[in-house]
Motif scaffolding. Structure first.
Motif, mmCIF file in Angstrom:
data_model
loop_
_atom_site.group_PDB
_atom_site.id
_atom_site.type_symbol
_atom_site.label_atom_id
_atom_site.label_comp_id
_atom_site.label_asym_id
_atom_site.label_seq_id
_atom_site.Cartn_x
_atom_site.Cartn_y
_atom_site.Cartn_z
ATOM 1 N N UNK A 497 0.838 -1.201 0.000
ATOM 2 C CA UNK A 497 0.000 0.000 0.000
ATOM 3 C C UNK A 497 0.867 1.242 0.000
ATOM 4 N N UNK A 498 0.436 2.256 -0.750
ATOM 5 C CA UNK A 498 1.105 3.540 -0.758
ATOM 6 C C UNK A 498 0.185 4.628 -0.245
ATOM 7 N N UNK A 499 0.505 5.851 -0.572
ATOM 8 C CA UNK A 499 -0.292 6.988 -0.106
ATOM 9 C C UNK A 499 -1.708 6.950 -0.656
ATOM 10 N N UNK A 500 -1.861 6.727 -1.959
ATOM 11 C CA UNK A 500 -3.177 6.743 -2.600
ATOM 12 C C UNK A 500 -3.323 5.632 -3.631
ATOM 13 N N UNK A 501 -2.587 4.544 -3.445
ATOM 14 C CA UNK A 501 -2.623 3.453 -4.410
ATOM 15 C C UNK A 501 -2.168 2.164 -3.741
ATOM 16 N N UNK A 502 -2.339 1.061 -4.458
ATOM 17 C CA UNK A 502 -1.966 -0.255 -3.929
ATOM 18 C C UNK A 502 -1.476 -1.140 -5.068
ATOM 19 N N UNK A 503 -0.604 -2.111 -4.712
ATOM 20 C CA UNK A 503 -0.034 -3.027 -5.695
ATOM 21 C C UNK A 503 -0.105 -4.447 -5.148
ATOM 22 N N UNK A 504 -0.434 -5.378 -6.026
ATOM 23 C CA UNK A 504 -0.397 -6.809 -5.716
ATOM 24 C C UNK A 504 0.613 -7.461 -6.639
ATOM 25 N N UNK A 505 1.472 -8.311 -6.067
ATOM 26 C CA UNK A 505 2.341 -9.152 -6.880
ATOM 27 C C UNK A 505 1.736 -10.547 -6.931
ATOM 28 N N UNK A 506 1.731 -11.148 -8.107
ATOM 29 C CA UNK A 506 1.117 -12.458 -8.298
ATOM 30 C C UNK A 506 2.176 -13.559 -8.268
ATOM 31 N N UNK A 507 1.710 -14.806 -8.243
ATOM 32 C CA UNK A 507 2.615 -15.947 -8.169
ATOM 33 C C UNK A 507 3.538 -16.023 -9.384
ATOM 34 N N UNK A 508 3.081 -15.517 -10.533
ATOM 35 C CA UNK A 508 3.936 -15.509 -11.717
ATOM 36 C C UNK A 508 4.717 -14.202 -11.848
ATOM 37 N N UNK A 509 4.821 -13.463 -10.708
ATOM 38 C CA UNK A 509 5.646 -12.256 -10.591
ATOM 39 C C UNK A 509 5.190 -11.123 -11.510
ATOM 40 N N UNK A 510 3.898 -10.937 -11.618
ATOM 41 C CA UNK A 510 3.346 -9.822 -12.370
ATOM 42 C C UNK A 510 2.741 -8.802 -11.409
ATOM 43 N N UNK A 511 2.599 -7.558 -11.888
ATOM 44 C CA UNK A 511 2.061 -6.466 -11.073
ATOM 45 C C UNK A 511 0.611 -6.182 -11.421
ATOM 46 N N UNK A 512 -0.223 -6.095 -10.371
ATOM 47 C CA UNK A 512 -1.584 -5.593 -10.506
ATOM 48 C C UNK A 512 -1.682 -4.338 -9.650
ATOM 49 N N UNK A 513 -2.267 -3.265 -10.211
ATOM 50 C CA UNK A 513 -2.278 -1.982 -9.507
ATOM 51 C C UNK A 513 -3.674 -1.390 -9.462
ATOM 52 N N UNK A 514 -3.920 -0.589 -8.422
ATOM 53 C CA UNK A 514 -5.179 0.148 -8.301
ATOM 54 C C UNK A 514 -4.913 1.468 -7.614
ATOM 55 N N UNK A 515 -5.749 2.475 -7.917
ATOM 56 C CA UNK A 515 -5.602 3.791 -7.300
ATOM 57 C C UNK A 515 -5.095 4.831 -8.269
ATOM 58 N N UNK A 516 -4.499 5.892 -7.705
ATOM 59 C CA UNK A 516 -4.023 7.011 -8.516
ATOM 60 C C UNK A 516 -2.794 6.633 -9.333
ATOM 61 N N UNK A 517 -2.853 6.942 -10.630
ATOM 62 C CA UNK A 517 -1.717 6.697 -11.527
ATOM 63 C C UNK A 517 -1.066 8.011 -11.945
ATOM 64 N N UNK A 518 -1.126 9.011 -11.064
ATOM 65 C CA UNK A 518 -0.518 10.319 -11.338
ATOM 66 C C UNK A 518 0.955 10.130 -11.693
ATOM 67 N N UNK A 519 1.399 10.761 -12.749
ATOM 68 C CA UNK A 519 2.771 10.627 -13.262
ATOM 69 C C UNK A 519 3.065 9.200 -13.734
ATOM 70 N N UNK A 520 2.014 8.407 -13.971
ATOM 71 C CA UNK A 520 2.167 6.994 -14.361
ATOM 72 C C UNK A 520 2.989 6.215 -13.332
ATOM 73 N N UNK A 521 2.835 6.571 -12.067
ATOM 74 C CA UNK A 521 3.651 5.919 -11.027
ATOM 75 C C UNK A 521 3.287 4.447 -10.832
#
Length: 711
Positions: A497-521
């Motif tokens: 979890x971050x300030x205004x967003x969250x990330x999940x790493x999966x078993x196959x080492x991929x990124x899933x993201x939700x929340x603010x994508x300001x600056x494409x962060x």
């Protein structure tokens, strides 16, 4: 009931309710079974009293422990042991494939051991089934439960009453014939059948058809091929129509393949895991070790003095790493966590330590004479004596996780981030009741939200939902945990979890993201070799990243800052993305220009350098290399880089020095908005003088000398 505090309802049935409770005098988790006596028939009351009688008699490690019983108004209350792993039935339902023969025997033999003890006490269980076999948290220890309809045999006569669960009752019970221990052995056959096939031996849509199938002993004998003949042969004997053809417990225990497993179970279940001890190759293969009784005092002292743990802090006005005091000189650290208002750690023995600061007095442990530098004193979290394995801090709230998978939160309840269904503040950790039916394995706090990952791979989130940070498809605020959907075929293994967003790493080492994508962060823009082709401002639910190289590389670590993100790939490369106004992406900001390229930048220190950890603060970044170097870059304000730097921005990654240690190993790293914590272990270069030893073993109430007494 004044001795117990109810936590949650875990079950309800014809005979009453079952609650998970905390015993007030020691906070031990127990099960309370409430049985309303006033609405029960004479037979039902006799059954309840029978359960109390049987539980009092039976004392065995593979039988649910009985503590006490008492009357609460018109209800009979039975206090029993709490088994965290749920039932064997639930465990088998979750298995995607058949169990190995080793695991089948490991579980079956424990039930067999319990049944031998039950029968030796002249008791028939009469309701053995997978729903009445409870498991510990790791699903390795079986405990037999539910003796409500057990029968105490005062002689060798057979029982006559027809009782039990239809799928498990024996042919003689179906036919109304007298029965004895061999009916329990039939039930053991049904349990073994479930262990082998993951389905019940006898199932039908109506009772007459079920009875017909049982009385004919008609069941599917197409067992999985990887099970040996001795095991399947035993199963067939147990499900013999004639009671006399079924083996007794003692006869089963005499089987060679059962005897071998009995020996392993008796040894392994009593083994104690010994940490930080060299073990022989044999011990490692067996998966357990025993402490040697030949260890000398001198060898123990030498081992203790070789490796020391230390926690360093910088930022928030502390310009170079300051060593924080620990409660004891031999304290070992597992994890550190730095929040906006909290500094904390979890120790090897499961204690949660919080550091409190006082800028107006110089307590032992404050490294420096300036009144602007705070002094810190450690304290153990009140009401908690051990069992912690993880802690996470938000802006003004804290979540901690026990080694039994129980989540607790405390601090400011703003935005419902404590998960207790309200917005109240709490000064001490309180269990998040909504997750008690799950084993939580990982937690992460954002500024005002929390995410939890369970052993089943389920994700729960709560708190402020601005910008879609909770991943629930909206921007609403939730004060209790809500199940978070993720794309199909994705198995979550970590949450961040971050300030205004969250990330999940999966078993196959991929990124899933939700929340603010300001600056494409978050990397949600469509970025290819041709550049940025489509911009995304936010996501309300977890979405796969589309920015190269995140979309086509395996990811091992992600850290979210306020407006920037750091990503380490499986090959040890470090990429930065987001706002670079203060050089936090490890490249000089463009004067008067746009400092958000929305394209990841690779951090290059040396051509062969690999990164193993990274943490993003508000306007700075800290990274750890494979060689153990601690590098920082970004805005230099208030010492948040932990090193001297010319100017207000230092975009070039440079190392921090930690004098006093050789063979230093990084244990844990954490950053917050403007501060950092780093736990290390190693060998101290020089023997500490007496004053330093006093400082590093400061207890909030007393001085403790850990070295020699002055001559």
């Amino acid at each position: 009931m004044e001795n117990y505090t109810k936590i949650t309802l875990v079950g309800a049935g014809a005979f009453g309710n079952v609650y998970l409770c905390s015993r007030n005098n020691d906070k031990k988790m127990l099960i309370l079974k409430e049985i309303p006596m006033d609405t029960m028939s004479t037979e039902e009351r006799a059954s309840a009293q029978n359960e109390v009688h049987v539980l009092k008699v039976l004392k065995h490690p593979n039988i649910i422990k009985y503590y006490e019983n008492f009357l609460d108004g018109t209800k009979l209350v039975i206090a029993m042991e709490y088994a965290q792993g749920g039932t064997l039935y639930q465990y088998l339902k979750k298995q995607p494939d058949n169990l190995s023969e080793e695991e089948v025997l490991h579980l079956f033999v424990q039930i067999l051991i319990a049944l031998k003890y039950i029968h030796s006490e002249k008791i028939l269980h009469r309701d053995l089934k997978t729903e009445n076999i409870l498991l510990d948290r790791k699903s390795r220890v079986c405990k037999v439960s539910d003796f409500g309809i057990s029968k105490v045999l005062h002689s060798k006569t057979k029982a006559l009453t027809v009782v039990g669960t239809p799928c498990y009752i024996s042919p003689e019970l179906c036919e109304g014939k007298p029965y004895d221990q061999k009916s329990d052995m039939w039930a053991m056959g049904c349990i073994l059948y479930e262990l082998v096939t993951l389905r019940r031996a006898f199932e039908e849509t109506n009772l007459p058809a079920l009875v017909s199938k049982i009385t004919k002993a008609h069941y599917n004998t197409n067992f999985p091929k990887h099970y040996g003949v001795p095991l399947t042969g035993l199963l067939k004997k147990l499900l013999s129509k004639k009671p006399g053809n079924r083996p007794s417990v003692v006869e089963i225990m005499a089987e060679p393949f059962i005897m071998k497993k009995l020996f392993e179970v008796y040894c392994d279940l009593g083994a104690v895991e010994v940490k930080n001890q060299k073990t022989s190759k044999f011990d490692k293969q067996k998966g357990f070790s025993h402490a040697s009784s030949n260890t000398s005092i001198n060898s123990m002292a030498t081992s203790k003095s070789q490796e020391q743990f230390a926690v360093y802090c910088w930022g928030g006005g502390i310009s170079t790493p300051m060593r924080l005091p620990l409660p004891y000189a031999d304290t070992q650290i597992l994890q550190v966590e730095c929040g906006r208002t909290k500094k904390s750690c979890v120790t090897e023995n499961g204690r949660l330590i919080m550091w409190e600061s006082s800028p107006t007095q110089s307590l032992p442990g404050a490294m420096g004479d300036s009144q602007n530098i705070p002094a810190f004193s450690p304290r153990f979290q009140e009401g908690q004596s051990g069992g912690m394995k993880m802690v996470s801090c938000g802006d003004m709230h804290t979540a901690c996780l026990t080694d039994r998978g129980i989540l607790m939160t405390f601090g400011t309840g703003s935005g419902g981030c404590l998960g207790h269904g309200d917005f109240s503040d709490l000064s001490e950790p309180q269990i998040v009741e909504h997750l008690l039916s799950h084993e939580v394995v990982a937690i992460s706090c954002g500024s005002y939200h929390v995410m939890a990952l369970t052993s089943d791979g389920e994700i729960y989130s709560w708190g402020r939902g601005d910008g879609g940070r909770l991943g629930l498809g909206d921007k609403a605020t939730y004060s209790t945990p809500k199940r978070v959907p993720i794309p199909q075929h994705c198995e979550a293994v970590s949450v961040t979890c971050g300030n205004d967003s969250s990330v999940v790493l999966t078993a196959d080492r991929k990124m899933l993201c939700t929340g603010s994508n300001h600056h494409n962060k978050l990397g949600l823009d469509l970025v290819t070799g041709r550049g940025v082709e489509e911009e995304v401002q936010l996501a309300l639910s977890f979405t796969a990243v589309r920015t190269v190289p995140f979309s086509n590389e395996e990811i091992s670590k992600v850290s979210l800052g306020t407006q920037h993100t750091a990503v380490i790939t499986a090959n040890g490369s470090l990429y930065m993305i987001g706002n670079n106004q203060f050089g936090q992406l490890a490249s000089p900001p463009v004067s008067g220009g746009r400092n958000s390229t929305r394209v990841p930048k690779k951090v290059n220190v040396t051509p062969t350098q690999r990164f193993i950890d990274v943490s993003c603060g508000g306007t700075f970044t800290v990274a750890i290399t494979e060689s153990g170097r601690v590098l920082t870059w970004g805005k230099t304000i208030r010492g948040q880089l932990g090193r001297s730097a010319a100017g207000s921005i230092s975009a070039e990654p440079e190392a921090i020095r930690f004098p006093g240690f050789t063979n230093m190993k990084i244990v844990s790293l954490s950053t917050s908005h403007g501060s950092s914590l780093l736990a290390v272990s190693g060998i101290e270069k020089n023997e500490q003088d007496l004053e330093t030893k006093f400082r590093n073993s400061w207890d909030t109430n007393t001085w403790r000398e850990e070295g020699k007494k002055p001559q």
